[in-house]
Enzyme design. Structure first.
Site, mmCIF file in Angstrom:
data_model
loop_
_atom_site.group_PDB
_atom_site.id
_atom_site.type_symbol
_atom_site.label_atom_id
_atom_site.label_comp_id
_atom_site.label_asym_id
_atom_site.label_seq_id
_atom_site.Cartn_x
_atom_site.Cartn_y
_atom_site.Cartn_z
ATOM 1 C CE1 TYR A 198 -19.330 -16.200 47.873
ATOM 2 C CE2 TYR A 198 -21.480 -17.133 47.362
ATOM 3 C CZ TYR A 198 -20.158 -16.879 47.006
ATOM 4 O OH TYR A 198 -19.683 -17.303 45.810
ATOM 5 N NE ARG A 211 -54.430 -3.601 41.236
ATOM 6 C CZ ARG A 211 -54.207 -4.909 41.362
ATOM 7 N NH1 ARG A 211 -53.095 -5.344 41.931
ATOM 8 N NH2 ARG A 211 -55.068 -5.791 40.911
ATOM 9 C CG MET A 268 -26.196 -17.868 40.848
ATOM 10 S SD MET A 268 -25.025 -17.339 39.601
ATOM 11 C CE MET A 268 -24.828 -15.625 39.972
ATOM 12 C CE LYS A 315 -53.073 -12.478 38.476
ATOM 13 N NZ LYS A 315 -53.952 -11.449 39.063
HETATM 14 C C1 PLP Z 1 -54.894 -12.084 39.819
HETATM 15 C C2 PLP Z 1 -56.310 -11.712 39.871
HETATM 16 C C3 PLP Z 1 -57.238 -12.576 40.444
HETATM 17 C C4 PLP Z 1 -56.851 -13.850 41.150
HETATM 18 O O1 PLP Z 1 -56.340 -13.518 42.426
HETATM 19 P P1 PLP Z 1 -55.919 -14.674 43.442
HETATM 20 O O2 PLP Z 1 -55.624 -13.948 44.701
HETATM 21 O O3 PLP Z 1 -54.693 -15.292 42.860
HETATM 22 O O4 PLP Z 1 -57.046 -15.612 43.503
HETATM 23 C C5 PLP Z 1 -58.570 -12.211 40.398
HETATM 24 N N1 PLP Z 1 -58.963 -11.053 39.812
HETATM 25 C C6 PLP Z 1 -58.097 -10.207 39.260
HETATM 26 C C7 PLP Z 1 -58.590 -8.952 38.655
HETATM 27 C C8 PLP Z 1 -56.740 -10.487 39.275
HETATM 28 O O5 PLP Z 1 -55.885 -9.633 38.728
#
Ligand code: PLP
Length: 366
Positions: A256, A130, A304, A35
């Site tokens: 800065y 969630r 930046m 993802k």
């Molecule tokens: C992102 C995610 C994972 C992977 O989590 P990591 O901590 O990056 O291994 C697994 N299951 C779900 C539902 C996720 O959203």
């Protein structure tokens, strides 16, 4: 000449880390979680190195299409399922497996016209609060799905909130055991932290583990453990060069807000990397960094396009010297992204995902 900054992706590290997930859960299948554009690494850039996975898990339908465009014919799981009814058409067309976490998603399935029944992963809210059905509603959701002609196979899934921390997973495992006890179907519970820490338990590794951050060499339970402890390798290096060197006199300040004052003569280097590259502005003086593979620290505020580093430990450094913001440095040196993230008060996940589009990305071996 472009600015000297670049991000490098290391396919061998990805493959190594995926093998670590397998070693932790030898009789389970492994989802490579890709993802957020493979945690900022780029779906196309990681694909070859991770294609030994049993499937890819993600949540953006456009990313699923990109995987199919790479000719990946194996499983793809949408971790949040469909966002609207017409997403089911894409699931049918591309053969995507999808999470079902709420009643609306079951309604959409029931109304969906498809020739090919879907494989769904029914999600239990075992305490993360969630996504997912609460334990009392889980069985009814399963029964509803089970009679739908649109559904071919129901698997069961949940997600841990504290696999990386002191609370642990026992309370969620108890809720899971009770809600799923006599339901058939394959099961998936573990993210990286649970895979590394608890997958000796067959009930935790179950049929599928979901390896996200560990695939990229991030340590989910840093600083309790580090990369060496879990035998993980950074899959991304952010590196740049020194643009300039300054010799500070006692009382001179840097950058800065004059956030750093030299107490003694000090040589500093100016690095072509700033927050517009995705390096966190929150990193305070003292954040670790490598110059010519030697560990030193940042001084003053990150701006930046530039940041400044203490050259005390690297007297030979000069304009053009290589700077490693995280990942692999010269001579086998390594700086974990989690160390930098910790200095910024965040986690490695966020840094990987936030490398800015203006940073050119190079894949090792290309
Ligand atoms: C992102 C995610 C994972 C992977 O989590 P990591 O901590 O990056 O291994 C697994 N299951 C779900 C539902 C996720 O959203």
């Amino acid at each position: 000449m472009p600015r000297p900054i670049e991000a490098r992706i290391h396919p061998r590290a990805l493959t190594h880390n995926l093998a670590r997930a397998r070693a932790c859960a030898p009789d389970a299948r492994v989802w490579a979680v890709v993802k957020a554009n493979a945690y900022g690494h780029g779906v196309e850039r990681v694909f070859d190195a991770l294609r030994g996975a049993d499937g890819f898990a993600l949540l953006d339908l456009a990313e699923a299409e990109r995987l199919r465009a790479l000719d990946w014919r194996g499983p793809i799981l949408l971790l949040e399922g469909c966002f609207e009814p017409r997403d089911l058409e894409l699931c049918s067309r591309l053969g995507l497996w999808h999470v079902v976490h709420c009643t609306e998603q079951i309604d959409w399935l029931a109304a969906h016209k498809t020739h090919t029944p879907h494989r769904v992963f029914l999600k239990l809210n075992s305490g993360m609060n969630r996504l997912g059905f609460r334990p009392q509603a889980f069985r009814a959701a399963w029964a509803r799905l089970n009679v739908l002609p649109q559904v071919e196979e129901i698997s069961l899934v949940t997600h841990f909130s504290d696999a990386d921390g002191p609370r642990g997973i026992a309370h969620q495992l108890a809720a899971w055991a009770e809600a799923t006890a006599d339901l058939p179907g394959e099961r998936s519970l573990s993210n990286s932290a649970a895979t590394l820490r608890f997958a000796q338990d067959a009930g935790v590794r179950a049929d599928w583990v979901r390896a996200g951050i560990m695939s990229y060499g991030g340590v989910p339970d840093f600083p309790e453990h580090d990369m060496a402890h879990w035998d993980l390798q950074p899959a991304m290096t952010l590196r740049s060069k020194l643009l300039a060197v300054q010799d500070l006199q006692p009382g001179d300040t840097v950058g800065y807000g004059s956030r750093f004052t030299a107490e003694a003569p000090l040589r500093i280097g100016v690095v072509a990397c700033g927050y517009a590259d995705g390096y966190p502005r929150h990193c305070p003086t003292g954040t670790p960094v490598l110059v010519d593979g030697v560990r030193t620290r940042t001084v003053g505020r990150v701006s930046m396009d530039m940041l400044t580093v203490d050259l005390g430990p690297v007297p030979q450094a000069r304009m053009g010297s290589e700077v490693t913001l995280w990942g692999h440095g010269p001579g086998g040196s390594v700086l974990g992204i989690d160390e930098v993230a910790q200095a910024a008060g965040t986690i490695g996940y966020e840094l990987m995902c936030a490398v800015a589009p203006r940073v050119p990305v190079v894949v090792d071996g290309d």
